[in-house]
Design a protein around this motif. Sequence first.
Motif, short mmCIF file in Angstrom:
data_model
loop_
_atom_site.label_atom_id
_atom_site.label_comp_id
_atom_site.label_asym_id
_atom_site.label_seq_id
_atom_site.Cartn_x
_atom_site.Cartn_y
_atom_site.Cartn_z
N PRO A 121 -40.95 13.47 -24.35
CA PRO A 121 -41.94 12.47 -24.75
C PRO A 121 -41.70 11.14 -24.06
CG PRO A 121 -40.29 12.75 -26.47
CD PRO A 121 -39.99 13.77 -25.40
N GLY A 122 -42.76 10.37 -23.88
CA GLY A 122 -42.66 9.02 -23.33
C GLY A 122 -42.50 8.03 -24.47
N MET A 123 -42.56 6.75 -24.15
CA MET A 123 -42.41 5.72 -25.18
C MET A 123 -43.60 5.70 -26.14
SD MET A 123 -40.57 2.54 -23.29
CE MET A 123 -40.24 1.73 -24.85
N ASN A 124 -44.72 6.32 -25.75
CA ASN A 124 -45.89 6.37 -26.61
C ASN A 124 -46.02 7.70 -27.33
OD1 ASN A 124 -46.55 3.83 -25.67
ND2 ASN A 124 -47.79 4.62 -24.00
N GLY A 125 -45.00 8.55 -27.23
CA GLY A 125 -45.05 9.86 -27.88
C GLY A 125 -45.19 10.98 -26.87
N ILE A 126 -45.70 12.11 -27.34
CA ILE A 126 -45.84 13.30 -26.50
C ILE A 126 -47.02 13.11 -25.55
CG2 ILE A 126 -46.31 15.77 -26.53
CD1 ILE A 126 -44.91 15.83 -29.27
N ASN A 127 -46.81 13.48 -24.27
CA ASN A 127 -47.85 13.35 -23.25
C ASN A 127 -48.18 14.71 -22.65
OD1 ASN A 127 -48.02 10.40 -23.12
ND2 ASN A 127 -45.91 10.54 -22.39
N LYS A 128 -49.39 14.82 -22.13
CA LYS A 128 -49.74 16.02 -21.37
C LYS A 128 -48.80 16.13 -20.18
CE LYS A 128 -54.52 16.55 -22.66
NZ LYS A 128 -55.90 16.66 -22.22
N ASN A 129 -48.54 17.36 -19.78
CA ASN A 129 -47.66 17.60 -18.65
C ASN A 129 -48.23 16.92 -17.41
OD1 ASN A 129 -45.31 18.74 -17.77
ND2 ASN A 129 -46.04 20.85 -17.83
N GLY A 130 -47.45 16.03 -16.81
CA GLY A 130 -47.88 15.32 -15.61
C GLY A 130 -48.73 14.08 -15.85
N GLN A 131 -48.95 13.71 -17.10
CA GLN A 131 -49.71 12.50 -17.42
C GLN A 131 -48.74 11.37 -17.74
OE1 GLN A 131 -52.88 12.94 -20.28
NE2 GLN A 131 -52.61 10.85 -20.99
N GLY A 132 -48.94 10.23 -17.13
CA GLY A 132 -48.03 9.10 -17.31
C GLY A 132 -48.27 8.32 -18.58
N TRP A 133 -47.38 7.37 -18.83
CA TRP A 133 -47.49 6.48 -19.97
C TRP A 133 -47.08 5.07 -19.53
CZ3 TRP A 133 -42.86 4.17 -20.86
CH2 TRP A 133 -41.71 4.85 -20.46
N TYR A 134 -47.51 4.09 -20.30
CA TYR A 134 -47.13 2.70 -20.08
C TYR A 134 -46.92 2.05 -21.43
CZ TYR A 134 -47.20 -2.24 -18.99
OH TYR A 134 -46.87 -3.56 -18.90
N LYS A 135 -45.90 1.21 -21.53
CA LYS A 135 -45.62 0.50 -22.78
C LYS A 135 -45.23 -0.93 -22.43
CE LYS A 135 -44.41 0.48 -27.26
NZ LYS A 135 -45.22 0.83 -28.37
N ALA A 136 -46.01 -1.88 -22.90
CA ALA A 136 -45.68 -3.30 -22.70
C ALA A 136 -44.50 -3.65 -23.59
CB ALA A 136 -46.88 -4.18 -23.04
N ILE A 137 -43.52 -4.31 -23.01
CA ILE A 137 -42.32 -4.69 -23.76
C ILE A 137 -41.92 -6.09 -23.34
CG2 ILE A 137 -39.87 -4.26 -24.11
CD1 ILE A 137 -40.38 -1.36 -23.75
N SER A 138 -41.66 -6.90 -24.32
CA SER A 138 -41.04 -8.19 -24.04
C SER A 138 -40.27 -8.61 -25.28
CB SER A 138 -42.08 -9.26 -23.65
OG SER A 138 -42.92 -9.53 -24.73
N VAL A 139 -39.11 -9.12 -25.05
CA VAL A 139 -38.26 -9.58 -26.14
C VAL A 139 -37.88 -11.01 -25.82
CG1 VAL A 139 -36.07 -9.24 -27.35
CG2 VAL A 139 -37.36 -7.27 -26.52
N SER A 140 -38.08 -11.89 -26.73
CA SER A 140 -37.70 -13.28 -26.53
C SER A 140 -36.38 -13.53 -27.24
CB SER A 140 -38.76 -14.23 -27.10
OG SER A 140 -39.97 -14.08 -26.38
N VAL A 141 -35.51 -14.21 -26.55
CA VAL A 141 -34.21 -14.56 -27.11
C VAL A 141 -34.10 -16.08 -27.08
CG1 VAL A 141 -31.72 -14.38 -26.85
CG2 VAL A 141 -33.19 -12.44 -26.30
N THR A 142 -33.79 -16.67 -28.19
CA THR A 142 -33.63 -18.11 -28.25
C THR A 142 -32.14 -18.43 -28.16
OG1 THR A 142 -35.57 -18.27 -29.68
CG2 THR A 142 -34.05 -20.17 -29.64
N ILE A 143 -31.81 -19.27 -27.22
CA ILE A 143 -30.43 -19.69 -27.05
C ILE A 143 -30.27 -21.05 -27.73
CG2 ILE A 143 -28.64 -20.29 -25.38
CD1 ILE A 143 -30.14 -18.45 -23.40
N VAL A 144 -29.39 -21.10 -28.71
CA VAL A 144 -29.15 -22.32 -29.46
C VAL A 144 -27.89 -22.95 -28.91
CG1 VAL A 144 -28.75 -23.27 -31.75
CG2 VAL A 144 -30.21 -21.27 -31.49
N ARG A 145 -28.00 -24.21 -28.57
CA ARG A 145 -26.84 -24.93 -28.04
C ARG A 145 -26.37 -25.98 -29.00
NH1 ARG A 145 -28.29 -25.49 -21.72
NH2 ARG A 145 -28.56 -23.31 -21.45
#
Length: 182
Positions: free
Chosen positions: A158-182
């Motif tokens: 499976p891809g990040m979006n679950g089970i896919n047809k054989n040979g069919q791609g997937w895309y998943k937008a990902i972004s994580v914000s980290v705040t650095i406190v000084r």
Amino acid sequence: MPYTRLFIAPLLLAVLSACSTYVPPPSKPTATLVMYMENATPTPRMRIGRAVAFEDQECGAPRTSHVINSAISMEDVDEIPRKQIAAEQEFTFAIEASHVLWGGNSGCSVTATFTPKAGQTYDARMYTRGNSQRCEMIIVDQDNHEVPSTRPAYSCLPGMNGINKNGQGWYKAISVSVTIVR
């Protein structure tokens, strides 16, 4: 406050902590499997490739998958290290390529079953097209002749979006914000 955006490799943990490693049955005939991945959309990106063996054509039970091998690279053409596999019986496996992109991740996988002959070498060549929107795999013998294989409708990996047809791609937008406190 300043912050940094991180882009996470989707399957890095899966590659590092995946199921057990594939080992052909002891005292049984073996063949050699060489696996290649080629990306037709060359851009700088990290690629995580892996090959996984399954108990049967139906992808086996959840605990019957075994990692054949994996690789991490930034090349347009990669080889996953060759591996000895069981011969003279059906062998089901999947090859997957996941790409780490700016803003997300994409990937594609293909599952196939074939019957390798003892002592022979086979190439499984996976071609990724359209920025991982689709992929295909051919299996050839040591004389470069295509080997008959069967393909299920859906990939065993499976891809990040679950089970896919054989040979069919997937895309998943990902972004994580980290705040650095000084």
